[in-house]
Motif scaffolding. Structure first.
Motif, mmCIF file in Angstrom:
data_model
loop_
_atom_site.group_PDB
_atom_site.id
_atom_site.type_symbol
_atom_site.label_atom_id
_atom_site.label_comp_id
_atom_site.label_asym_id
_atom_site.label_seq_id
_atom_site.Cartn_x
_atom_site.Cartn_y
_atom_site.Cartn_z
ATOM 1 N N SER A 89 0.840 -1.203 0.000
ATOM 2 C CA SER A 89 0.000 0.000 0.000
ATOM 3 C C SER A 89 0.874 1.252 0.000
ATOM 4 O O SER A 89 2.090 1.197 0.200
ATOM 5 C CB SER A 89 -0.919 0.012 1.222
ATOM 6 O OG SER A 89 -0.178 0.366 2.385
ATOM 7 N N LEU B 153 -0.277 -6.096 1.757
ATOM 8 C CA LEU B 153 -1.680 -6.468 1.832
ATOM 9 C C LEU B 153 -1.888 -7.973 1.776
ATOM 10 O O LEU B 153 -1.060 -8.718 1.233
ATOM 11 C CB LEU B 153 -2.455 -5.798 0.691
ATOM 12 C CG LEU B 153 -2.356 -4.266 0.623
ATOM 13 C CD1 LEU B 153 -3.242 -3.736 -0.496
ATOM 14 C CD2 LEU B 153 -2.718 -3.614 1.946
ATOM 15 N N GLU C 206 -6.982 -8.608 -0.339
ATOM 16 C CA GLU C 206 -6.824 -7.181 -0.599
ATOM 17 C C GLU C 206 -5.958 -6.932 -1.823
ATOM 18 O O GLU C 206 -6.204 -6.002 -2.601
ATOM 19 C CB GLU C 206 -6.208 -6.500 0.622
ATOM 20 C CG GLU C 206 -7.142 -6.393 1.815
ATOM 21 C CD GLU C 206 -6.441 -5.791 3.013
ATOM 22 O OE1 GLU C 206 -7.038 -4.910 3.655
ATOM 23 O OE2 GLU C 206 -5.300 -6.181 3.301
ATOM 24 N N ARG D 213 -8.044 -7.407 -4.969
ATOM 25 C CA ARG D 213 -8.929 -6.254 -5.166
ATOM 26 C C ARG D 213 -8.162 -5.039 -5.667
ATOM 27 O O ARG D 213 -8.643 -4.294 -6.533
ATOM 28 C CB ARG D 213 -9.636 -5.915 -3.859
ATOM 29 C CG ARG D 213 -10.695 -6.930 -3.433
ATOM 30 C CD ARG D 213 -11.227 -6.570 -2.058
ATOM 31 N NE ARG D 213 -12.213 -7.546 -1.593
ATOM 32 C CZ ARG D 213 -12.632 -7.628 -0.334
ATOM 33 N NH1 ARG D 213 -12.148 -6.786 0.572
ATOM 34 N NH2 ARG D 213 -13.520 -8.541 0.012
#
Length: 339
Positions: free
Chosen positions: A43, A49, A53, A56
């Protein structure tokens, strides 16, 4: 047996979204009969992540805040044959992640700590390449404290170069924070922007005539090869972030319509720069070509260039007969070769 590959994407730089776009392309292209690929997105806050996550983030093109504070198992060397650190800019292309992977003892795609760090820092790149006799435009260095305490010194350096000139943060990519300064009264705004992003800033002279922008890809380790030369064309004053990532603002021409001797000189200088900076795996080397005088100036070296299927680097090697899938496969092979 299939090779297990850890694909890192995202990262903490301003090129986070570009990295996610590159990751989608690489994930689709690595042959599934040869590689078992595990993607992990970092991130903008530097958190690694979870698999859910990560998926996504890659699909949506942006990573959520949050994630594990510590490196989870996917970030360790255990069980992986190589890492593809598809990270652009600071905290990814600058030797930081390369140092982590070196300590972990796992092969990775691209340059090592030295080549990555030196190529990312525009000041060090210019100094090292000058020692190899590679032509560059005139430049000066300014540091944040100096601009705060003695602005007249920085202004004097700009005056030595003459106007117009460019102001660039020393350690950012994708033209982030770069300004063209046409008049002395515009210098403050440009320097304030650049120093907000980096403590070191480059003042760079413009060529006497507007240059053409040529780019060449390098592939290999100790026996690198150069791609055909490409040219970028655009109507903006310079190749800024908006021009770079807005569809229709720029066009690629491969091979570049330049004399054969110019193309060969670009390839020769690019290979010299690659070796001088101790790069490995891949790089895209960018040049200014002043057609009216025949002058060539090396602009910058990117050790992890944009890697979507429509990016310049893959397109350059596609022109050399290497498909996108073959190219990413070759990069993993080069990482394993360096072990």
């Amino acid at each position: 047996m299939k090779k297990r590959i850890l694909l890192l994407a995202g990262g903490q730089s301003g090129e986070h979204e570009v990295s996610l776009m590159s990751a989608r392309s690489v994930l689709a292209a690595l042959p599934r009969d040869q590689f078992d690929v595990t993607p992990v997105v970092i991130s903008k806050q530097g958190r690694w992540l979870s698999p859910t996550e990560t998926q996504r983030a890659i699909e949506s093109g942006s990573a959520p805040q949050g994630g594990d504070l510590v490196l989870h198992r996917a970030a360790s060397a255990e069980g992986y044959d190589a890492v593809f650190p598809l990270l652009h800019g600071p905290m990814g292309e600058d030797g930081t992640i390369q140092g982590l992977l070196t300590l972990a003892g796992i092969p990775f795609v691209g340059s090592g700590v030295l080549g990555s760090a030196v190529s990312m820092d525009k000041v060090m790149t210019k100094q090292v390449l000058a020692s190899a006799g590679i032509p560059q435009v005139a430049w000066r260095l300014a540091v944040r404290r100096e601009w705060h305490d003695r602005p007249e010194v920085v202004r004097a350096r700009a005056a030595e170069l003459g106007y117009p000139l460019f102001v660039k943060p020393a350690n950012l990519g994708s033209s982030v924070g770069i300004s063209k300064v046409s008049r002395p009264e515009d210098l403050t705004r440009a320097l304030d922007l650049a120093f907000h992003l980096d403590r070191r800033v480059i003042l760079e002279a413009m060529t006497a005539h507007k240059p053409r922008e040529l780019e060449v890809g390098i592939l290999g380790n100790d026996a690198p090869v150069a791609s055909p030369v490409g040219e970028l064309r655009f109507s903006a004053d310079f190749y800024d972030y908006e021009t770079k990532y807005t569809e229709g603002r720029a066009s690629m021409h491969i091979p570049a319509p330049v004399p054969t001797e110019v193309a060969e000189r670009v390839r020769e200088l690019a290979l010299t720069a690659f070796r001088t900076l101790d790069c490995a795996g891949l790089a895209r080397v960018d040049f200014f070509y002043v057609e009216t005088t025949g002058d060539l100036f090396l602009n910058e070296v990117n050790t992890m260039p944009g890697f979507t299927t429509t990016s310049m680097y893959p397109k350059l090697f596609e022109a050399a007969g290497l498909s996108y899938s073959e190219l990413v496969t070759r990069l993993v092979e080069l990482a394993l070769e360096r072990r």
